[in-house]
Design an enzyme around this catalytic site. Structure first.
Site, PDB file in Angstrom:
ATOM      1  N   GLU A  53      28.510   3.422 -66.205  1.00 31.72           N
ATOM      2  CA  GLU A  53      29.617   4.081 -66.908  1.00 31.72           C
ATOM      3  C   GLU A  53      29.645   5.353 -66.203  1.00 31.72           C
ATOM      4  O   GLU A  53      28.668   5.968 -66.401  1.00 31.72           O
ATOM      5  CB  GLU A  53      29.496   3.864 -68.235  1.00 31.72           C
ATOM      6  CG  GLU A  53      30.983   4.337 -69.217  1.00 31.72           C
ATOM      7  CD  GLU A  53      30.724   4.243 -70.538  1.00 31.72           C
ATOM      8  OE1 GLU A  53      31.450   4.964 -71.235  1.00 31.72           O
ATOM      9  OE2 GLU A  53      29.834   3.561 -70.944  1.00 31.72           O
ATOM     10  N   ASP A  64      32.956  11.782 -78.688  1.00 25.72           N
ATOM     11  CA  ASP A  64      31.679  11.949 -78.324  1.00 25.72           C
ATOM     12  C   ASP A  64      31.019  13.239 -79.259  1.00 25.72           C
ATOM     13  O   ASP A  64      31.688  14.042 -79.597  1.00 25.72           O
ATOM     14  CB  ASP A  64      31.588  12.521 -77.004  1.00 25.72           C
ATOM     15  CG  ASP A  64      32.088  11.311 -75.874  1.00 25.72           C
ATOM     16  OD1 ASP A  64      31.435  10.322 -75.911  1.00 25.72           O
ATOM     17  OD2 ASP A  64      32.970  11.601 -75.080  1.00 25.72           O
ATOM     18  N   TYR A 176      33.532  -3.425 -75.946  1.00 26.42           N
ATOM     19  CA  TYR A 176      32.642  -2.432 -76.345  1.00 26.42           C
ATOM     20  C   TYR A 176      32.603  -2.367 -77.751  1.00 26.42           C
ATOM     21  O   TYR A 176      33.444  -2.039 -78.501  1.00 26.42           O
ATOM     22  CB  TYR A 176      33.370  -1.062 -75.682  1.00 26.42           C
ATOM     23  CG  TYR A 176      32.048   0.073 -75.725  1.00 26.42           C
ATOM     24  CD1 TYR A 176      31.465   0.382 -76.995  1.00 26.42           C
ATOM     25  CD2 TYR A 176      31.994   0.858 -74.749  1.00 26.42           C
ATOM     26  CE1 TYR A 176      30.530   1.301 -76.796  1.00 26.42           C
ATOM     27  CE2 TYR A 176      31.144   1.878 -74.721  1.00 26.42           C
ATOM     28  CZ  TYR A 176      30.356   2.200 -75.792  1.00 26.42           C
ATOM     29  OH  TYR A 176      29.440   3.294 -75.767  1.00 26.42           O
TER      30      TYR A 176
END
Length: 264
Positions: A53, A64, A176
């Site tokens: 990734e 994040d 995911y």
């Protein structure tokens, strides 16, 4: 829903065949623009990654945590842009599929069709855009499909059951699964919610289900492999790069995770 009923591109076929053979999948993350990032892609492949990734640095990476945010800041300060990264990707010694992770503003700057065409030209096989609302994801998924790019969707422990089924059926390459509610980061233990989410998703699709957000040690990788088809590992590896460790040393960390998955 069986794997045979889902069509996808190169990433989907690659990961699906490996998972079907009983392999626990390992997808490491690297922030493009950090020192040695291009070499690190090759190190990851040699260490047993099934795909890599590639994060495109963005000024406001809202999903994040502090490690990835710092990495993005450093990359941007060094002049890295989406355009410079995509220009470099074809020259990498990548022996596994590449998946780009970015935010919607970067995609919208070019427009989804043009952005996906640029990904294809750069040799990218998959795309993750975590801040695109699910209700708007179909348009991006269509642009991805037109270029043979697998659009990877995310599910969280809080995703309602009905929506979970839609995510499971529409995601390509892999699903995911967020091990925790929150942002990316290094965590010591795999919460019980992660196992439940992985089990729910695996009951809904034959597409590989990978757990991410917080997988950082051989122990947590083994725990994740017991309930999912594999793991995505990001912050622990990026932290090593930020602390000055070179590609070979970071690659050895990933190799230890590969060993843990193989022994699970």
């Amino acid at each position: 829903m069986s794997a045979a009923t889902v069509t996808g591109g190169a990433l989907h076929r690659h990961l699906g065949s490996r998972a079907a053979a009983g392999r626990s999948l390992l997808v490491p993350y690297v922030m493009a623009g950090l020192p040695g990032w291009a070499e690190l892609v090759g190190e990851f492949a040699a260490a047993g990654a099934d795909a890599v990734e590639i994060g495109l640095p963005f000024s406001d990476p809202i999903l994040d945590g502090p490690v990835i945010c710092e990495a993005a800041e450093r990359a941007l300060a060094g002049g890295t842009t989406a355009a410079t990264v995509l220009a470099e990707l074809p020259g990498l010694a990548a022996q596994v599929p590449l998946v780009v992770m970015t935010y919607s503003n970067i995609v919208l700057h070019r427009g989804a069709p043009a952005f996906c065409a640029a990904l294809r030209a750069a040799g990218v096989s998959g795309l993750i855009v975590p801040d695109v609302p699910f209700a708007e994801a179909a348009e991006l998924g269509g642009a991805c499909g037109a270029e043979g790019i697998d659009h990877v969707l995310l599910a969280a422990p809080s995703t309602p059951p009905g929506r979970l089924g839609e995510v499971a059926q529409r995601s390509r390459g892999f699903v995911y699964a967020s091990a925790v509610m929150g942002t990316t980061g290094v965590r010591e233990h795999l919460p019980a919610t992660a196992a439940r989410l992985a089990a729910d998703l695996k009951a809904l699709t034959g597409t590989p289900v990978l757990l991410g957000l917080g997988i950082s040690s051989p122990a947590s990788a083994r725990a994740a492999a017991a309930v999912a088809d594999g793991v995505v590992v990001g912050s622990a590896l990026v932290r090593d790069v930020l602390e000055g460790r070179g590609p070979a040393e970071v690659g050895r960390r990933l190799a230890a995770l590969r060993t843990a998955l193989d022994e699970a």
